[in-house]
Design a protein around this motif. Structure first.
Motif, short mmCIF file in Angstrom:
data_model
loop_
_atom_site.label_atom_id
_atom_site.label_comp_id
_atom_site.label_asym_id
_atom_site.label_seq_id
_atom_site.Cartn_x
_atom_site.Cartn_y
_atom_site.Cartn_z
N ASP A 36 -4.22 6.90 12.27
CA ASP A 36 -3.25 6.45 13.25
C ASP A 36 -2.60 5.15 12.77
O ASP A 36 -2.60 4.12 13.44
CB ASP A 36 -3.86 6.30 14.65
N LEU A 37 -2.03 5.26 11.60
CA LEU A 37 -1.33 4.15 10.99
C LEU A 37 -0.01 3.90 11.70
O LEU A 37 0.46 2.76 11.77
CB LEU A 37 -1.08 4.46 9.51
N VAL A 38 0.60 4.97 12.21
CA VAL A 38 1.92 4.89 12.86
C VAL A 38 1.81 5.36 14.31
O VAL A 38 0.77 5.73 14.79
CB VAL A 38 2.97 5.69 12.08
N GLY A 39 2.97 5.35 14.97
CA GLY A 39 3.02 5.71 16.38
C GLY A 39 2.93 4.47 17.26
O GLY A 39 2.29 3.48 16.91
N TYR A 40 3.63 4.50 18.41
CA TYR A 40 3.60 3.45 19.43
C TYR A 40 4.41 2.21 19.04
O TYR A 40 5.27 1.78 19.78
CB TYR A 40 2.18 3.02 19.78
N GLY A 41 4.11 1.58 17.91
CA GLY A 41 4.73 0.30 17.56
C GLY A 41 6.04 0.43 16.83
O GLY A 41 6.52 1.52 16.50
N ALA A 42 6.63 -0.75 16.54
CA ALA A 42 8.01 -0.80 16.04
C ALA A 42 8.12 -1.02 14.54
O ALA A 42 9.23 -1.12 14.02
CB ALA A 42 8.77 -1.91 16.77
N ASP A 43 6.99 -1.09 13.81
CA ASP A 43 7.05 -1.40 12.39
C ASP A 43 6.33 -0.36 11.53
O ASP A 43 5.48 -0.73 10.69
CB ASP A 43 6.46 -2.78 12.12
N PRO A 44 6.64 0.93 11.66
CA PRO A 44 5.94 1.91 10.84
C PRO A 44 6.20 1.74 9.34
O PRO A 44 5.28 1.90 8.53
CB PRO A 44 6.50 3.25 11.35
N VAL A 45 7.42 1.41 8.96
CA VAL A 45 7.76 1.28 7.54
C VAL A 45 7.02 0.10 6.92
O VAL A 45 6.39 0.23 5.87
CB VAL A 45 9.29 1.13 7.37
N ALA A 46 7.07 -1.06 7.57
CA ALA A 46 6.42 -2.25 7.01
C ALA A 46 4.90 -2.07 6.96
O ALA A 46 4.26 -2.49 5.98
CB ALA A 46 6.78 -3.47 7.83
N CYS A 47 4.32 -1.46 7.99
CA CYS A 47 2.87 -1.24 8.00
C CYS A 47 2.46 -0.29 6.88
O CYS A 47 1.47 -0.53 6.17
CB CYS A 47 2.42 -0.71 9.35
N ILE A 51 -0.17 -0.74 3.72
CA ILE A 51 -1.32 0.15 3.57
C ILE A 51 -1.23 0.92 2.25
O ILE A 51 -2.24 1.13 1.57
CB ILE A 51 -1.42 1.08 4.78
N GLN A 52 -0.03 1.35 1.88
CA GLN A 52 0.13 2.03 0.59
C GLN A 52 -0.23 1.11 -0.57
O GLN A 52 -0.82 1.56 -1.56
CB GLN A 52 1.57 2.54 0.44
N GLU A 53 0.11 -0.16 -0.47
CA GLU A 53 -0.25 -1.10 -1.51
C GLU A 53 -1.77 -1.23 -1.60
O GLU A 53 -2.32 -1.27 -2.70
CB GLU A 53 0.39 -2.47 -1.21
#
Length: 248
Positions: A36-47, A51-53
């Motif tokens: 659940d890295l994404v969903g709900y919040g406004a910064d999916p790309v930056a997060c 995490i990919q790094e």
């Protein structure tokens, strides 16, 4: 080895950065992201960039149900607020980020530890571990001493001796190391970094010190007001912003 374990970041950049900064200050040598890295919040790309790094440097990263929904188009079982956030998130993700999410496993076992987003007895069904019996069932599905779980958004520790059908719950005090020896099985629900729901709006993560067989739950204050303002500015449901303020 000290391993920092985060879950349910939910596109909350401020919470993610605060947890990672704290983990580094505590001497974290490895990182695990339970989905659940994404969903709900406004910064999916930056997060996901962060995490990919970490993944490129050896971090364990798992798939969560919101991650799956963001790439599969399947979110019929979600409530309308969650669906709206997923529809918005899909439009933000880059192709490489979609590929990254598609590559993620449901669970990973390292030595005597299992990492999984939901219950270990059937990870693909996204069952919640919400009591002694589900916790024992999840532990029985593994051969490991330690199981780390996300999905529930409320930190809690379960344990049981060999052969017991019921697991007992232990409510951890933040910042206090808990001895977790090999004579018992342990299941830690690490809580949510990006959207806590236990009435405490501080971000949640855990640190496992394998050298000392000690587990510490942490609550990390972060700039939730900025995260909430971003949600409103993106046109996401207001409830998601309010949750960050109130922690529920």
């Amino acid at each position: 080895m000290k391993v920092a374990i985060l879950s349910d970041i939910h596109s909350n950049l401020e919470a993610l950065k605060a947890c990672l900064s704290h983990a580094r200050s505590q001497g974290a040598e490895q990182y695990v992201f339970l989905g659940d890295l994404v969903g709900y919040g406004a910064d999916p790309v930056a997060c996901l960039d962060i995490i990919q790094e970490h993944a490129s440097r050896g971090a364990v990263v798992l798939l969560g149900n919101h991650d799956q929904a963001a790439i599969s188009g399947m979110c019929e079982e979600m409530n309308f607020v969650a669906r709206d956030a997923i529809y918005w998130t899909r439009l933000q993700l880059r192709p490489d980020q979609r590929s990254f999410l598609q590559s993620l496993p449901l669970s990973v076992r390292h030595d005597n530890t299992l990492y999984v987003h939901a219950s270990a007895d059937d990870p693909a069904r996204w069952r919640y571990v919400t009591g002694g019996k589900p916790a024992a069932r999840s532990m029985a599905a593994t051969e490991t001493t330690y199981t780390f779980v996300g999905h529930v958004h409320q930190p809690l520790l379960y344990y049981r001796a060999a052969g017991q059908n019921m697991a007992r719950a232990y409510h951890p005090a933040p910042g206090t190391p808990i001895p977790v020896g090999f004579k018992r099985q342990w299941l830690a629900i690490v809580g949510s970094a990006g959207q806590p729901r236990d009435g405490n709006n501080a971000a949640s993560y855990v640190m496992m010190d394998y050298g000392k067989s000690a587990l510490t739950f942490f609550r990390i204050p972060y700039d939730y007001l900025t995260a909430a303002r971003k949600i409103l500015a993106a046109g996401l449901p207001e409830r998601l912003a309010h949750r960050l303020e109130h922690g529920k």
